[in-house]
Scaffold this active site. Structure first.
Site, PDB file in Angstrom:
ATOM      1  N   ASP A 469       0.272 -57.042  34.207  1.00  0.00           N
ATOM      2  CA  ASP A 469       0.866 -58.129  33.437  1.00  0.00           C
ATOM      3  C   ASP A 469       0.401 -59.456  34.005  1.00  0.00           C
ATOM      4  O   ASP A 469      -0.132 -59.524  35.122  1.00  0.00           O
ATOM      5  CB  ASP A 469       2.395 -58.060  33.505  1.00  0.00           C
ATOM      6  N   THR A 471       2.540 -62.714  33.579  1.00  0.00           N
ATOM      7  CA  THR A 471       3.679 -63.520  33.997  1.00  0.00           C
ATOM      8  C   THR A 471       4.401 -62.879  35.171  1.00  0.00           C
ATOM      9  O   THR A 471       4.875 -61.752  35.092  1.00  0.00           O
ATOM     10  CB  THR A 471       4.661 -63.713  32.830  1.00  0.00           C
TER      11      THR A 471
END
Length: 1261
Positions: A469, A471
């Site tokens: 990912d 974030t």
């Protein structure tokens, strides 16, 4: 008593059924409210939820009445806060009355139970029986009270020591697992409302009557009743097995609403929406608690059914015993490979033990009874008085007879055989695995990796791809609003030009941008309300001495931080919009965020009407807005229509934000004169005709450690791919900044090359098969004009029998090698990527792999991909489960994601994933080091036992001595070699492949080399001790137990193993041996592992004590060895260190590099796999099944290439080598380089064509 929630008299209607819980009569003097036959006892409350008794809710006047009856007088505030003395006493009273939210832990095995379990081992039982027989013979029959007790007692003591060490290790292992579960349990949390305040607590603090908040991703820890919610959907598949999401709605009484389902069961997942819940059943009374109690009850009462399984008969068992290795384990994880290896070693040990016993017994039987032994030479007068002889009148000679000593002799042979089996069986292998994993798991917590499944730790060491990912993983998740387009003006955070100059934050810029105080006040009020009244109540920004601390959603916290810069008191603002007696924290109605709509809204009362504030993805907001705020005239807002020209300008602004690496967010509002006719709940058009208020650019800075960590991954042969929900331009900017996208991955214009970065919609469209005959449907499609996804008519996807989209492996294999950034990625896109890479056999296509290396400098790992993936949301759970290793975010991750993962990242930091890979490789190396050491001991011990059996009719090592050796090489060696700490040098080599053999070529060289050295030295000592130089007096050849000869032999054997442990510490690759001098030094870093040093020192001291003071108890010479004899033993042992240098030299000179070794090993595995796929079809397998199996093993694309290669004359099949098919390109290169005789090649090609033709015709038939 209370039955099914109602109050009845007497016992249960069916006394044969044992109730799960105690009835209400068991609560003594405690009284519970009753109404219309329903009791609010512990059992009654549990039944209300379990049996969905809406009539019970009506009986108590609805949910609020029931809440009041169980102690919650105000649903909006919850119970009294336990921080006060009065609140603590009330909560404790609730816990005493209704039970605590905890379950008794499963029983842990006691040390005594583990000792008894260890004594059930067949080899231990045989040794104990042998010891008893030895004692009976020595003391009871032979009456040798001086020496007859020694051997039996020694075996007893040694067995007790071995069992004690093994039991203590198992006990420590069980405790480690238990502590790990407690740590994981301690990480759980829930959002609790007490006295109107929201706090994060452990689920164990919940009591009946509490109010908890529900959000997407939560796993509900208690049973309860919904009191407030919007769009709430639960996944109850864990209980019901049904995959459909269940809608939950607040119970309000009669009418249509009475059919609403407000009951929420523990253990279920919140998939959509949000809400609040009244807790009514906790701990053992909740549904989850009752199920666990019944499971444990069945485990206690039930037995092991394994004994009832049918076996395949004697022939099947015999065939299984004599089959070594397994084709099925090829490509399996390390644990399965080790299981097979351990089984094979045990089989060999059993065969050798049987052979040794057979040789010793038959040799003795032949010499003593068939040839008469010493009795054969005796005359009648000498024969008769001899206890072991008898005169045979029929033959006129003295013959041998059986005595108690003969039984003792046979028993000694049996004990020797059993001890050989004990030494051969690698009990230390699972111990080494457990220790390596346990040590790693415990220490990985310091590196912010909380391991849930221990085997995933080792698997991570083989990872070839990480799908991460963005974030919070690659970035810091400390978001700050940096730019805003508000009221027709652009505002931007200004960074100080010098280190001493303060930044001009966005809030200050906005405050100073307006020309009048009225305009500023109106703008700040509108913007602050739009932000603070449309955020989750759990999102907070707290000021601490260390700075601002975010709680909840980081994006919302960035906007709340902006309101603080605007000098707005957020808590006061929210309280001013709170309605009395409302379960909502403020306002009239909330519409939770959903991934489909990509926005959330909140409706509040404003003046004489109502206002809805909404925020979400800009393009979703643009599509729902018809106007935008162009400015303010004093305190009056001015708006303009959102024309196509204005919309284009907004899109360009968003694109400029995204190109700067900023996350974009839009805020809008809409006014209502009154409540809509259909109400707030049933109106689907609420979030339309809105006025666009502002567009924000939010920065999430890259973690400083990430670029270096990604470079470490690249050196380690691990590809990193970013899967993010952000826009493509934002994702590309971040990917470039962190190094996922290299400079060579961009074209001349600065854009990513084709296939290196794309959206999830484009990826989804390109890798799945379409149904060209079916009518088109509206679905997500990539639009190249706007470089994003849109919904429009497109061909349907082909579905399999399970309803999943069919993957086009040929198209997928063209795409995934270059793919580095996947933007606007949905959970199903991540799942497709993970599954596809794990299935891909692109590494078999040599031509494509070379092309990728030449054109893009991308090296495809020569084996199946081992994929690690990160996730934080509930919808990421399938991808986390499907990956080889799933990482869940510990800070922002939902409970569902944490339940589905293998490892929890406590700091959400990508660098911690790299550390996990380093620990995983260390685990593999630790196990390999021990395996190399143990197999060397096994080879030497078993060889000498066989030699001794043939030469002297007994093993040179006695039972007690072998048990001591067994302890050295099992328990102590595993402890020493499995506790090495990882070093960063582990990342300087490629990963181990799935099909890499457990014993590598370097390990084979070390095992063979040291075995030859040790066997040579020990045979010298065994057969010619008198030739040992520098010993005065020389050692006399005396092959009997307790002699100096065999005492020196035993000491040399042990010291050879002891010094070989130092050699086993280093397991270098051939490249490292060629390039790094430190890899030749086995003492390098030895002091960094105090456990190893302690084990070595203690083992050496114990050996000195045994040799010098053990005497007859361990079958050694009384008084021990002399100084010169000890010096000889130590020098011979230490020369093993020099011998390792010689082995290293031979490895470097004679062996291929590890990369070549790995490739050859993989190619051999591919040949075997292809052979099984095409040629080795069992008689009872149909051609269709064979074709199906072949297609699963070899993608259609490679199959077609192979056939095309045959037709083009580029490949051949060597008939003498068996069925060994490869891809056309790979065999084509072999043909071109190795076949000079074109005529011979043509004949073989024709044979291959005939084989394909016959296979095709058989299938058609």
């Amino acid at each position: 008593m209370a039955e099914n929630g109602k109050v009845t008299s007497g016992d249960d209607a069916d006394p044969s059924k044992k109730p799960l819980l105690s009835s209400s009569t068991d609560y003594g003097s405690i009284s519970f409210p009753e109404a219309d036959g329903y009791s609010l006892s512990q059992r009654g409350l549990a039944d209300i939820v379990a049996q969905k008794q809406t009539k019970a809710l009506s009986a108590f006047g609805g949910v609020s009445g029931l809440a009041s009856a169980v102690g919650c007088k105000d649903l909006s505030k919850g119970l009294i806060n336990a921080k006060t003395k009065e609140g603590a006493a009330f909560v404790e009273a609730q816990r005493s009355k209704y039970g605590s939210n905890s379950l008794p832990p499963p029983p842990s095995p006691s040390l005594l139970a583990l000792v008894l379990e260890g004594l059930k081992d067949p080899t231990i039982i045989m040794l104990l029986v042998s010891a008893v027989i030895s004692l009976v013979l020595g003391l009871g029959i032979e009456r040798d009270f001086e020496h007859g007790w020694i051997e039996g007692t020694s075996i007893f003591v040694t067995v007790c020591l071995v069992v004690a060490v093994a039991s203590l290790t198992d006990y420590a292992k069980a405790k480690e697992f238990r502590d790990q579960q407690l740590r994981l349990e301690g990480e759980r949390h829930v959002n609790l409302v007490r006295s109107g305040e929201s706090t994060i607590v452990h689920p164990g603090e919940l009591v009946v009557g509490d109010i908890i908040r529900l959000a997407v991703g939560d796993i509900v820890p208690v049973d309860g009743i919904l009191i407030d919610g919007s769009g709430l959907k639960m996944d109850e598949s864990a209980l019901t097995g049904e995959s459909d999401l269940i809608n939950k709605a607040v119970y309000t009484g009669g009418g249509k609403e009475s059919k609403a389902d407000p009951f929420i069961v523990s253990g279920t997942n919140v998939m959509q929406g949000s809400g609040k819940m009244l807790v009514v059943a906790v701990g053992c009374n909740s549904m989850q608690g009752r199920i666990l109690a019944r499971i444990r009850e069945q485990e206690t009462e039930g037995g092991d059914d394994d004994d009832n399984e049918e076996n395949g008969g004697f022939l099947s068992t015999l065939r299984s015993f004599f089959s070594f290795g397994s084709a099925d384990v090829e490509g399996a994880d390390l644990m399965k490979k080790l299981d097979v290896l351990a089984m094979d070693i045990g089989k060999i040990g059993l065969l050798v033990a049987f052979l040794v016993f057979l040789v010793m017994f038959t040799t003795w039987l032949n010499s003593q009874f068939f040839k008469g032994g010493d009795c054969a030479a005796l005359v009648e007068d000498e024969c008769i008085p001899h206890a072991a002889c008898a005169w045979s009148h029929s033959s006129g000679s003295c013959v041998r007879t059986w005595t108690a000593e003969d039984i003792s002799t046979v028993l000694d042979y049996f004990i020797t055989a059993v001890t050989i089996l004990v030494v051969a069986v690698p009990e230390g292998l699972p111990l080494a695995v457990t220790l390596a994993l346990a040590v790693s798991v415990r220490r990985m917590i310091k590196d912010s990796n909380q391991v849930k499944h221990m085997d995933s730790c080792e698997t991570m060491g083989s990872a070839t791809t990480i799908c991460s990912d963005k974030t919070g993983t690659l970035t810091e998740n400390k978001m700050t609003a940096m730019r805003a387009f508000l009221a027709g003006k652009e505002h931007e955070h200004i960074v100080g030009k010098t280190s001493g100059e303060e930044d001009m934050n966005l809030g200050k810029i906005i405050l100073e941008s307006s020309t009048s105080s009225d305009e500023t006040k109106a703008l700040v009020e509108l913007l602050s309300e739009a932000i603070l009244l449309n955020c989750a109540p759990t999102s907070k920004v707290n000021s601490t001495e260390a700075g601002l601390v975010y709680e909840g959603n980081a994006t919302e916290c960035a906007l709340i931080k902006l309101t603080q810069q605007l000098k707005v008191d957020g808590e006061s603002l929210r309280q001013s919009f709170k309605k009395p007696n409302s379960v909502l924290d403020w306002g009239e109605h909330s519409i939770p965020f959903s991934s489909e709509k990509k926005r959330m809204s909140w409706i509040v009362e404003k003046g004489d009407g109502f206002r809805m504030y909404s925020k979400g993805a800009p393009k979703a907001m643009f599509g729902s807005s018809t106007s935008f705020l162009s400015g303010l005239s004093g305190s009056v807002t001015e708006t303009k229509p959102l024309t196509p020209a204005e919309l284009k300008a907004f899109n360009e602004k968003i694109e400029s934000y995204q190109n700067s690496g900023l996350r974009s967010l839009a805020v809008a509002f809409r006014d209502f004169d009154s409540v809509p006719k259909d109400g707030w709940n049933n109106n689907k058009d609420l979030e339309t005709n809105m006025t666009l208020l502002a567009v924000f650019g939010i920065e999430d800075p890259l973690r400083p450690s990430v670029p270096g960590a990604i470079e470490d991954c690249r050196k380690a042969g691990i590809d990193v791919r970013m899967c993010t929900g952000d826009a493509l331009s934002t994702a590309v900017s971040i990917g470039k900044g962190c190094g996922i996208l290299r400079s060579t991955d961009f074209d001349k214009d600065g854009n990513p090359k084709e296939g290196f970065a794309m959206t999830g919609a484009e990826f989804d469209d390109r890798v799945h098969l379409k149904d060209g005959k079916a009518p088109h449907v509206v679905r997500r499609v990539f639009d190249p004009e706007i470089n994003d996804a849109v919904d429009k008519l497109a061909p349907q996807f082909l579905l399999d029998e399970k309803g999943n989209k069919k993957l086009d492996m040929e198209a997928f294999d063209k795409l995934w090698p270059t793919l580095r950034v996947l933007a606007r990625c949905q959970p199903e896109d991540k799942l497709t990527l993970v599954k596809g890479m794990r299935k891909s056999q692109l590494f078999m296509d040599e031509t494509r792999c070379r092309s990728l290396d030449k054109e893009h400098n991308i090296k495809i790992f020569p084996d199946y991909q081992v994929v690690a993936v990160t996730g934080d949301g509930t919808n990421d759970a399938p991808a986390l489960k499907s990956a080889d290793v799933g990482f869940a975010m510990g800070i922002v991750g939902t409970e569902t994601a944490k339940q589905a993962c293998d490892i929890i990242l406590l700091d959400d930091n990508f660098s911690s994933i790299v550390k996990a890979a380093m620990w995983g490789r260390n685990v593999f190396d630790s196990i390999s080091k021990f395996l190399q050491f143990q197999l060397t001991v096994n080879v030497v011990a078993i060889t000498l036992a066989v030699v001794g059996a043939f030469a002297y009719s007994e093993s040179p090592l006695t039972a007690v001595q072998m048990l001591w050796v067994n302890m050295i090489m099992d328990s102590l060696a595993s402890l020493a070699l499995a506790t090495e700490l990882p070093t960063k040098e582990l990342l300087d080599r490629m990963p181990y492949g799935r099909r890499r053999p457990v014993i590598s070529k370097v390990m084979q060289a070390n095992i063979i080399g040291h075995s030859l050295y040790q066997i040579g030295v020990l045979l010298w000592v065994l057969f010619a001790p008198q030739t040992i130089p520098f010993l005065d007096p020389p050692i006399t050849h005396d092959p009997t137990q307790g002699s100096v000869h065999w005492s020196v032999f035993f000491n040399v054997f042990v010291l050879l193993q002891l010094f070989n442990e130092f050699n086993s510490r280093r397991l270098p690759t051939i490249e490292k041996l060629r390039s790094t001098v430190s890899e030749w030094n086995v003492f390098n870093g030895v002091c960094s592992n105090p456990v190893f040093v302690a084990v070595m020192v203690s083992t050496f001291l114990a050996q000195i004590f045994i040799v010098q003071y053990g005497g007859l108890a361990v079958n050694l010479v009384h008084g021990g060895l002399t100084r010169d004899q000890w010096l000889f033993c130590v020098v011979v042992g230490m020369f093993g260190l020099v011998w390792q240098l010689i082995i290293n030299f031979l490895i470097v000179r004679l062996m291929k590099s590890s990369s070549e070794e790995e490739t050859n090993s993989i190619e051999q595995s591919i040949r075997k796999m292809s052979t099984r796929s095409l040629g080795d079809v069992k008689d009872d397998t149909s051609i269709d099944d064979a074709e199906s199996h072949r297609e699963k093993s070899l993608p259609q694309a490679n199959w077609d290439k192979f056939r095309a290669g045959v037709r083009q004359g580029n490949i051949y099949k060597d008939m003498m080598g068996g069925s060994s098919f490869r891809s056309g390109h790979k065999l084509g290169s072999i043909v071109k380089t190795r076949l000079d005789d074109q005529k011979e090649a043509k004949k073989k090609i024709e044979v291959s064509e005939k084989l394909f033709s016959s296979e095709k015709s058989l299938k058609q038939d």
